[in-house]
Scaffold this motif. Structure first.
Motif, PDB file in Angstrom:
ATOM      1  N   MET A   1       2.620  53.210 -10.299  1.00  0.00           N
ATOM      2  CA  MET A   1       3.580  53.988 -10.109  1.00  0.00           C
ATOM      3  C   MET A   1       3.842  54.703 -10.346  1.00  0.00           C
ATOM      4  N   GLY A   2       2.872  54.761 -12.115  1.00  0.00           N
ATOM      5  CA  GLY A   2       3.548  56.121 -12.943  1.00  0.00           C
ATOM      6  C   GLY A   2       4.319  55.422 -14.199  1.00  0.00           C
ATOM      7  N   ASN A   3       5.457  54.555 -13.361  1.00  0.00           N
ATOM      8  CA  ASN A   3       6.122  54.656 -13.861  1.00  0.00           C
ATOM      9  C   ASN A   3       6.699  53.050 -14.734  1.00  0.00           C
ATOM     10  N   GLY A   4       6.687  52.324 -15.826  1.00  0.00           N
ATOM     11  CA  GLY A   4       6.694  51.024 -16.420  1.00  0.00           C
ATOM     12  C   GLY A   4       7.767  49.919 -15.949  1.00  0.00           C
ATOM     13  N   VAL A   5       8.709  51.396 -16.347  1.00  0.00           N
ATOM     14  CA  VAL A   5       9.841  50.839 -16.134  1.00  0.00           C
ATOM     15  C   VAL A   5      10.904  50.440 -14.721  1.00  0.00           C
ATOM     16  N   GLN A   6      10.239  51.897 -13.963  1.00  0.00           N
ATOM     17  CA  GLN A   6      10.569  51.841 -12.489  1.00  0.00           C
ATOM     18  C   GLN A   6       9.679  49.856 -12.562  1.00  0.00           C
ATOM     19  N   ALA A   7       9.174  50.205 -12.499  1.00  0.00           N
ATOM     20  CA  ALA A   7       7.890  48.564 -12.472  1.00  0.00           C
ATOM     21  C   ALA A   7       8.317  47.300 -12.639  1.00  0.00           C
ATOM     22  N   ALA A   8       8.809  47.808 -13.343  1.00  0.00           N
ATOM     23  CA  ALA A   8       9.579  46.257 -13.891  1.00  0.00           C
ATOM     24  C   ALA A   8      10.843  45.999 -13.186  1.00  0.00           C
ATOM     25  N   LEU A   9      11.520  46.818 -13.251  1.00  0.00           N
ATOM     26  CA  LEU A   9      13.065  46.750 -12.096  1.00  0.00           C
ATOM     27  C   LEU A   9      12.846  46.546 -11.182  1.00  0.00           C
ATOM     28  N   VAL A  10      11.322  46.949 -10.620  1.00  0.00           N
ATOM     29  CA  VAL A  10      10.638  46.490  -9.039  1.00  0.00           C
ATOM     30  C   VAL A  10      11.104  44.966  -9.404  1.00  0.00           C
ATOM     31  N   SER A  11      10.138  44.636 -10.468  1.00  0.00           N
ATOM     32  CA  SER A  11       9.483  43.040  -9.978  1.00  0.00           C
ATOM     33  C   SER A  11      10.618  42.022 -10.440  1.00  0.00           C
ATOM     34  N   PHE A  12      12.155  43.345 -11.762  1.00  0.00           N
ATOM     35  CA  PHE A  12      13.200  41.829 -11.799  1.00  0.00           C
ATOM     36  C   PHE A  12      14.108  42.055 -10.474  1.00  0.00           C
ATOM     37  N   GLY A  13      14.066  43.259  -9.890  1.00  0.00           N
ATOM     38  CA  GLY A  13      15.489  43.369  -8.367  1.00  0.00           C
ATOM     39  C   GLY A  13      14.771  41.926  -7.740  1.00  0.00           C
ATOM     40  N   SER A  14      13.478  42.669  -7.753  1.00  0.00           N
ATOM     41  CA  SER A  14      13.312  41.814  -6.543  1.00  0.00           C
ATOM     42  C   SER A  14      13.233  39.798  -6.626  1.00  0.00           C
ATOM     43  N   GLY A  15      12.770  39.494  -8.283  1.00  0.00           N
ATOM     44  CA  GLY A  15      13.268  38.043  -8.316  1.00  0.00           C
ATOM     45  C   GLY A  15      14.910  37.904  -8.401  1.00  0.00           C
ATOM     46  N   LEU A  16      15.748  39.020  -9.227  1.00  0.00           N
ATOM     47  CA  LEU A  16      16.981  38.730  -8.394  1.00  0.00           C
ATOM     48  C   LEU A  16      17.419  38.653  -6.995  1.00  0.00           C
ATOM     49  N   ALA A  17      17.102  38.955  -6.172  1.00  0.00           N
ATOM     50  CA  ALA A  17      17.166  39.295  -4.845  1.00  0.00           C
ATOM     51  C   ALA A  17      16.893  37.602  -4.340  1.00  0.00           C
ATOM     52  N   ILE A  18      15.990  37.375  -4.882  1.00  0.00           N
ATOM     53  CA  ILE A  18      15.233  36.047  -3.888  1.00  0.00           C
ATOM     54  C   ILE A  18      16.151  34.893  -4.852  1.00  0.00           C
ATOM     55  N   ILE A  19      16.565  34.971  -6.296  1.00  0.00           N
ATOM     56  CA  ILE A  19      17.005  33.863  -7.082  1.00  0.00           C
ATOM     57  C   ILE A  19      18.589  33.697  -6.333  1.00  0.00           C
ATOM     58  N   ALA A  20      19.121  34.999  -6.085  1.00  0.00           N
ATOM     59  CA  ALA A  20      20.722  35.274  -6.034  1.00  0.00           C
ATOM     60  C   ALA A  20      20.820  34.493  -4.508  1.00  0.00           C
TER      61      ALA A  20
END
Length: 286
Positions: A1-20
């Motif tokens: 993605m060339g954007n570390g923060v956005q990549a981290a957000l994808v990881s955090f966001g996907s984890g949040l969606a699943i656990i929610a």
């Protein structure tokens, strides 16, 4: 993605969606949330501890900006040094909720030995040219942030009595922090949102792994303490690195004797300060 923060957000966001989604149908996670609300109401748990997940988000944010400056190898050593130092302190304070633990010469020796083992494991990849001392210090701070987060998660878990509730709270706070941080970068600089990569499906499983990791660690640190867990964790990371380098090597990177030596030394440190640490890990009244 060339954007570390956005990549981290994808990881955090996907984890949040699943656990929610899981939390909607899981009475135990809901009960854990009720336990946390009760602990906050009774003032048994300070409100600020609930923001532990934001520390995880800040760690990722710092990491993505430091690694390009000093490289993964030097960052690894700096981060582990910060983690072990913070682990000694939070264990002494009793921040995990599992009781206070002495800072003994044995524990200090194990921490220093583990940092040295990590240094040996990445020795062949160190590049000190144009080394930024400030960036190294920030790497140590990033590692310390992880140590504090683990301790706070242990304290939260002590009151929630449900490790996946603790994980859910972490992902809510971490995702919120990264959203705010990403939009600050967009507003202040040339950072832009980019489309999600059309890579293999498994590159999006990082969030799931994170949910399980947070749930397990929040329970483990209550019993082992942050330092002992950190020693085991570093050993596991190095073994994982060795396996990945064997089966899915990065171009131009080979498994070296330094890495294997570092792994052996790390587990010697675990034996010195981790496995047998239960004999010297005394709870303090003051």
């Amino acid at each position: 993605m060339g954007n570390g923060v956005q990549a981290a957000l994808v990881s955090f966001g996907s984890g949040l969606a699943i656990i929610a989604v899981i939390a909607l149908f899981n009475p135990a996670i809901k009960a854990g949330a009720a336990n946390l609300r009760g602990a906050i109401t009774r003032k048994e748990l300070p409100k600020w501890t609930l923001f532990a997940g934001a520390l995880g988000g800040s760690f990722v944010a710092v990491q993505t900006h430091i690694v390009p400056l000093i490289g993964v190898a030097i960052y690894s050593v700096a981060s582990i040094a910060g983690q072990t130092a913070a682990s000694l302190v939070v264990d002494r304070i009793g921040l995990t909720g599992g009781g206070k633990k002495h800072i003994t010469p044995r524990r200090i020796g194990a921490a220093l030995f583990t940092v040295f083992a990590v240094f040996i494991s990445v020795f062949d990849r160190l590049d000190a040219q144009n080394l930024s001392i400030f960036a190294v210090i920030l790497g140590c701070i990033a590692g310390a942030i992880v140590g504090v987060q683990r301790a706070l998660n242990g304290q939260i878990n002590e009151h929630s009595h449900q490790s996946f509730t603790t994980s859910l709270l972490n992902f809510i706070m971490g995702t919120a922090f990264l959203v705010i941080f990403l939009f600050m970068l967009i507003a202040l600089g040339p950072t832009e949102l980019v489309p999600l990569p059309a890579g293999p499906w498994w590159i999006y499983t990082g969030g799931v792994i994170g949910v399980i990791y947070i749930a397990f660690t929040s329970t483990i640190v209550q019993h082992l303490g942050v330092l002992t867990f950190t020693l085991f964790s570093v050993g596991g990371q190095l073994v994982g690195s060795l396996i990945i380098d064997f089966y899915s090597p990065t171009e131009g990177v080979q498994v070296s004797a330094y890495l294997v030596t570092g792994i052996v030394m790390t587990y010697c440190g675990v034996l010195v300060g981790g496995v047998n640490n239960s004999q010297s890990r005394k709870r303090l009244n003051q």
